[in-house]
Design an enzyme around this catalytic site. Structure first.
Site, PDB file in Angstrom:
ATOM      1  N   ASP A  51       2.378 -19.787 -16.223  1.00  0.00           N
ATOM      2  CA  ASP A  51       2.843 -20.810 -15.225  1.00  0.00           C
ATOM      3  C   ASP A  51       3.924 -22.041 -16.028  1.00  0.00           C
ATOM      4  OD1 ASP A  51       2.024 -22.876 -12.669  1.00  0.00           O
ATOM      5  OD2 ASP A  51       2.407 -23.887 -14.510  1.00  0.00           O
ATOM      6  N   TYR A  56       9.230 -28.761 -17.720  1.00  0.00           N
ATOM      7  CA  TYR A  56       8.487 -28.269 -19.108  1.00  0.00           C
ATOM      8  C   TYR A  56       9.354 -28.242 -20.269  1.00  0.00           C
ATOM      9  CZ  TYR A  56       4.427 -27.521 -16.008  1.00  0.00           C
ATOM     10  OH  TYR A  56       3.463 -27.716 -14.796  1.00  0.00           O
ATOM     11  N   LYS A  81       8.676 -23.739 -11.335  1.00  0.00           N
ATOM     12  CA  LYS A  81       8.748 -24.942 -10.389  1.00  0.00           C
ATOM     13  C   LYS A  81      10.287 -25.717 -10.486  1.00  0.00           C
ATOM     14  CE  LYS A  81       4.200 -25.751 -11.839  1.00  0.00           C
ATOM     15  NZ  LYS A  81       4.088 -25.565 -13.055  1.00  0.00           N
ATOM     16  N   HIS A 114       7.712 -29.026  -7.085  1.00  0.00           N
ATOM     17  CA  HIS A 114       6.947 -29.387  -8.308  1.00  0.00           C
ATOM     18  C   HIS A 114       6.213 -30.688  -7.673  1.00  0.00           C
ATOM     19  CE1 HIS A 114       6.249 -29.366 -12.682  1.00  0.00           C
ATOM     20  NE2 HIS A 114       5.092 -29.924 -12.141  1.00  0.00           N
TER      21      HIS A 114
HETATM   22  C1  1BO Z   1       4.820 -33.468 -14.645  1.00  0.00           C
HETATM   23  C2  1BO Z   1       4.003 -32.275 -14.693  1.00  0.00           C
HETATM   24  C3  1BO Z   1       2.785 -32.175 -13.859  1.00  0.00           C
HETATM   25  C4  1BO Z   1       2.192 -30.814 -14.148  1.00  0.00           C
HETATM   26  O1  1BO Z   1       2.887 -29.913 -13.595  1.00  0.00           O
END
Ligand code: 1BO
Length: 282
Positions: A51, A56, A81, A114
């Site tokens: 994931d 990220y 995402k 997201h």
């Molecule tokens: C800002 C990322 C939160 C978890 O995906």
């Protein structure tokens, strides 16, 4: 499914596809070797779900780790995402292509919005119209084969109810922060009643919570680690878990949660740890 060192069962999604019950989350893993190695170690240990997310900044490393593992692409479930500033119809279509390019993949198994709000758009950060337009793009992304399944993340009940007014395809997954310290039973049950799989991120809460005596007592009783107990709690509530770790031994330990069961009394103790709010500082 049995892979590597762990048994890795699958859960059915409402669109007919499946996803593993445990995956490696790579939020806060650094760009570079840290993510590449973690992905490779996880796949070698038997994980089949990775994931990531645009924000990220490690999608390229996830793709590299997958290729380095030598495991066929079709055996691995990859999630990424769409970030907040890619909300909207055209931006969302461009965002998935950019993510696929960074991953070095033709498709992802799951593509998620997201957050429900375009937090960084000053013009209209919390816009139902923008959510609707983004979801229209998500449906097209699925129909074009760029994502096998589509879903959302950090959606509350009101966001999911709002989707009833515009979604032609319901979300397959809602990925949310969920662990005993932020149980969110109402949201979890709302999703489950509608056939939306709850995928728990940060399922280990924060490190200091693993030392909580109410958790360590259960861990000692069942002969498992506190982390395994927290992950097992989530599984027994019917959820998918995506613990993060950069350490090979920890990655392997986190996956050994399918060969024991928590008793009802232990589940009740863990349920009662709820503090009703996030324990993270996002
Ligand atoms: C800002 C990322 C939160 C978890 O995906």
């Amino acid at each position: 499914m049995t892979n590597g060192t762990i048994i890795n069962p699958l859960i059915n999604l409402n669109d007919g596809s499946v996803m593993p019950r445990i995956g490696l989350g790579v939020w806060k893993l650094g760009s570079g070797a840290e993510t590449v190695n973690a992905v490779r170690w996880a796949l070698e240990a038997g994980y089949r779900l990775i994931d990531t997310a645009r924000i990220y900044e490690n999608e390229a490393e996830v793709g590299e780790g997958i290729r380095a593992s030598g495991i066929p692409r079709e055996e691995i479930s990859v999630t990424t995402k769409l970030w907040n500033d890619d909300q909207g119809y055209e931006p969302a279509l461009a965002a998935v292509d950019a993510s696929l390019e960074r991953l070095g993949l033709d498709y992802v198994d799951l593509y998620l919005i997201h957050w429900p709000s375009a937090l960084f758009r000053k013009d209209n950060p919390d816009s139902p119209a923008l959510r609707r337009e983004t979801w229209r793009a998500m449906e097209e992304i699925q129909q074009s084969g760029r994502a096998k399944a589509i879903g959302v993340s950090n959606y509350a009940i009101n966001h999911l109810q709002e989707m009833d007014t515009y979604a032609r395809i319901p979300p397959a997954v809602n990925q949310i922060e969920l662990h005993p310290f932020w149980f969110r039973r109402d949201l979890m049950e709302f999703c489950q009643e509608r056939g939306i799989v709850v995928e728990s991120y940060s399922p280990l809460a924060r490190a200091r919570m693993l030392a909580d005596p109410r958790i360590t007592a259960i861990a000692e009783k069942v002969g498992k680690t506190p982390a395994q107990v927290l992950l097992r709690w989530n599984l027994q509530h019917g959820n998918v878990v995506i613990p993060k770790s950069a350490h090979k031994e920890r990655i392997e330990e986190n996956a050994r949660i399918f060969e024991f069961t928590l008793q009802d009394e232990d589940m009740r103790v863990l349920d009662a740890l709820d503090e009703g709010k996030s324990v993270l500082s996002v």
